[in-house]
Scaffold this active site. Structure first.
Site, PDB file in Angstrom:
ATOM      1  N   SER A 155      40.750  26.159   8.155  1.00  0.00           N
ATOM      2  CA  SER A 155      42.100  26.817   8.257  1.00  0.00           C
ATOM      3  C   SER A 155      43.128  25.972   7.670  1.00  0.00           C
ATOM      4  O   SER A 155      43.006  24.966   7.349  1.00  0.00           O
ATOM      5  CB  SER A 155      42.576  27.042   9.785  1.00  0.00           C
ATOM      6  OG  SER A 155      42.840  25.989  10.441  1.00  0.00           O
ATOM      7  N   LYS A 156      44.352  26.699   7.711  1.00  0.00           N
ATOM      8  CA  LYS A 156      45.354  26.039   7.155  1.00  0.00           C
ATOM      9  C   LYS A 156      45.954  24.634   7.728  1.00  0.00           C
ATOM     10  O   LYS A 156      46.205  23.962   6.994  1.00  0.00           O
ATOM     11  CB  LYS A 156      46.770  26.864   7.145  1.00  0.00           C
ATOM     12  CG  LYS A 156      46.538  28.166   6.035  1.00  0.00           C
ATOM     13  CD  LYS A 156      47.151  27.885   4.739  1.00  0.00           C
ATOM     14  CE  LYS A 156      47.319  28.980   3.862  1.00  0.00           C
ATOM     15  NZ  LYS A 156      46.066  29.678   3.530  1.00  0.00           N
ATOM     16  N   ARG A 157      45.489  24.654   9.103  1.00  0.00           N
ATOM     17  CA  ARG A 157      45.745  23.453   9.677  1.00  0.00           C
ATOM     18  C   ARG A 157      45.129  22.276   9.203  1.00  0.00           C
ATOM     19  O   ARG A 157      45.635  21.190   9.271  1.00  0.00           O
ATOM     20  CB  ARG A 157      45.440  23.710  11.218  1.00  0.00           C
ATOM     21  CG  ARG A 157      46.453  24.347  11.947  1.00  0.00           C
ATOM     22  CD  ARG A 157      46.156  23.971  13.556  1.00  0.00           C
ATOM     23  NE  ARG A 157      44.826  24.319  13.837  1.00  0.00           N
ATOM     24  CZ  ARG A 157      44.682  25.697  14.024  1.00  0.00           C
ATOM     25  NH1 ARG A 157      45.249  26.921  13.770  1.00  0.00           N
ATOM     26  NH2 ARG A 157      43.195  26.003  14.332  1.00  0.00           N
TER      27      ARG A 157
END
Length: 527
Positions: free
Chosen positions: A299-301
RNA sequence: GUCCCCAUCGUCUAGAGGCCUAGGACACCAGCCUUUCACGUUGGCAGCACGGGUUCGAAUCCCGUUGGGGACGCCA
């Protein structure tokens, strides 16, 4: 013969924006601008050399496709999927097509399409023909839905979204699987509530099972009772993903669908459409997903995951291809695999069945390898934008030349182009050079005194080469009973402002006599 | 919750019942090389998730457990 394709997206051109550092400098793989080449060109393919276990595949011409949706950017998982499809097509002398799944008008953006094409181009995964817009083919999708309606494999459903939401809630509350209950399956449209626009649903088989013979996952079976009557055409007449993919893959002549694991369960429903239409389904190969370094879903995280972020971090496209290839695919103990070699070796059998994690350290190690292999001029071209950004100005011709001559010294020392840019900055900085802490510490009174003497000797040097400079320094050190490092380190500090650099005598040569002496002069009176 | 998939060093992987005292690569540690840092090189640390079967023999086959992941939309 040509499938009815609508508006096409053009392959990313070289003009597609001056984005990130390095952006404009990269060569672009461009799709051949030709029109429909499929049917005819395919038949004219020269026979391809195949190994014995490829018999089945060689019997037909391979057509693969990459079908991203332009709702986000091309992330690393998508990049790998594209790579696998591309490699498989190349391996078998087939076609690699690109289709943009943009049927969700609300979420699709042109910017995302551009980013997708740009990402693929950067990876040098050129597609055949022009990118197909799925949205443009919506009439054909509707036509197929109506065909299923006509042959009794589909029906109108007048249930409203709110009604279905309520149904799901109810099922969830009871701990039941959430599925459409088939309430309109056998009702006559004459019972339809006035003013409600119907969707078209597939009349899916209610007994028996659906089986996928997946090239990666093996044979996977699901009971048809687990599958409900999916929506084929929305109430506004637009196709759902499941319908659109099947129709497009069929029309485009796709023979092998290589895609992410997350589509495995979709495959059962897609197979039901193939069956309803009497079409022969393609081969499927579902590749396990890539996880972040912590094992959780990507994910973007997890930081920069869009493909162009890797470009901005200073990775080479060949690094990404090699790394992505090895992530989930293996060929014995081979690690360094050129793209040409990959095309020769790639097969579906080599794809692993378990998900893998991203490992930046390994990616960097590979990148270091490919940097060492790269042409000096290419590295200069690719890295100059990074340097100019850090410097806040453009490099002049003489500086680019200085940079070029320094590349061999940097090659074994950097893992990314960003590191290369950082390391090379001292070549271009205006005097007096900023000194880092350790460099300043090197330049104590004693060292400055030695440097002053050394500068006098340098001044008398006519043949300004690394070897000549080194000889002077060695003689000087020997005469003073000093270890070479004792003199070389302060010299490095003066010339580079750092304690870490390529061999300092090479640096002196590249800098030139005047600049070298000036930099030594600069530190004469202390840091 | 229901269905589906997966499981070898920290990570990527090799492994198709005996070739496994489980191999390679990255990372890490130590030595060598050395003007710094690297590169290179030598060596080291480290793994078959667990429990049952099947078999003369299991990392490999079967079942279960546990742990991960995915799918269950008028998203794709």
């Amino acid at each position: 013969m040509c499938p009815p394709v609508g508006r096409r997206y053009h392959a990313a051109g070289t003009e597609s924006g001056p984005p990130s550092p390095g952006g404009g400098a990269y060569g672009r793989a461009s799709a051949s601008p030709g029109s429909c080449t499929r049917a005819s060109a395919v038949l004219n393919q020269p026979p391809h050399t195949l190994s014995p276990n490829d018999k089945i595949v060689s019997a037909m011409t391979v057509v693969t496709r990459f079908a991203p949706s332009p709702t986000g950017y091309l992330h690393i998982g998508g990049g790998r999927t594209a790579l696998f499809n591309w490699l498989f097509a190349k391996r078998h002398g087939g076609k690699f097509l690109l289709r943009i799944e943009d049927t969700d008008r609300a979420r699709s953006t042109q910017a995302a399409v551009d980013a997708l094409l740009d990402g693929l181009s950067w990876l040098e995964l050129n597609w055949d023909g022009e990118a197909v817009s799925q949205f443009e083919r919506k009439d054909r999708h509707a036509e197929v839905a109506r065909e299923m309606l006509a042959n009794g494999h589909a029906y109108y459903c007048y249930a409203t979204p709110e009604e279905l939401e309520a149904l799901r809630e109810e099922q969830k509350a009871k701990g039941l699987p959430t599925r459409y209950d088939g309430r309109w399956r056998d009702r006559h449209p004459s019972e339809a509530p006035a003013g409600t626009k119907p969707v078209i649903r597939l009349k899916a088989p209610q007994a028996g099972e659906t089986v996928v013979h997946d090239k990666v996952q093996g044979t996977v079976t699901v009971q048809n009772t687990q599958l409900d009557d999916m929506i084929l055409l929305r109430s506004d007449g637009t196709p759902t993903y499941l319908l659109a993919v099947v129709v497009d893959d069929h029309d485009m002549g796709v023979t092998h669908v290589i895609r992410g694991d997350d589509h495995l369960t979709n495959t059962f429903r897609q197979l039901q459409i193939y069956h309803a239409m009497g079409w022969t389904p393609p081969e499927f190969a579902h590749v396990p997903l890539i996880h972040g370094p912590d094992g959780a879903k990507l994910s973007k995280r997890h930081g920069a995951l869009a493909i162009d972020a890797y470009r901005d971090m200073g990775f080479l496209p060949e690094t990404m291809r090699n790394y992505l290839l090895r992530l989930g695919w293996g060929h014995g103990d081979d690690e360094i695999i050129s793209t040409a070699q990959a095309i020769e070796w790639f097969n579906l059998e080599g794809i692993g069945r378990s998900p893998s994690r991203l490992d930046f350290a390994k990616m960097e190690n590979l990148n270091a390898h490919y940097i060492r292999e790269a042409e000096d001029t290419r590295l200069v071209a690719l890295t100059t934008p990074f340097v100019e950004q850090k410097l806040g100005r453009a490099l002049i011709e003489a500086e680019r030349d200085r940079f070029l001559r320094s590349i061999p010294g940097f090659k074994p020392r950097v893992k990314t182009l960003v590191e290369l840019a950082d390391g090379a900055l001292f070549l271009f900085r205006a005097r007096p050079l900023p000194l880092d802490e350790k460099a300043a510490a090197q330049l104590n009174a004693e060292a400055r005194g030695q440097l002053a003497t050394l500068a006098e000797k340098f001044a008398g040097l006519n043949d300004w080469t690394a070897a000549a400079v080194e000889q002077v320094v060695r003689d000087f050190a020997e005469a003073g009973g000093l270890k070479l490092g004792k003199v070389a380190q302060p010299l490095r500090a003066a010339l580079t402002g750092s304690t870490v650099s390529p061999p300092i005598f090479e640096v002196a040569e590249i800098l030139g006599k005047d600049e070298t002496l000036s930099r030594m002069e600069d530190v004469k009176n202390g840091p």
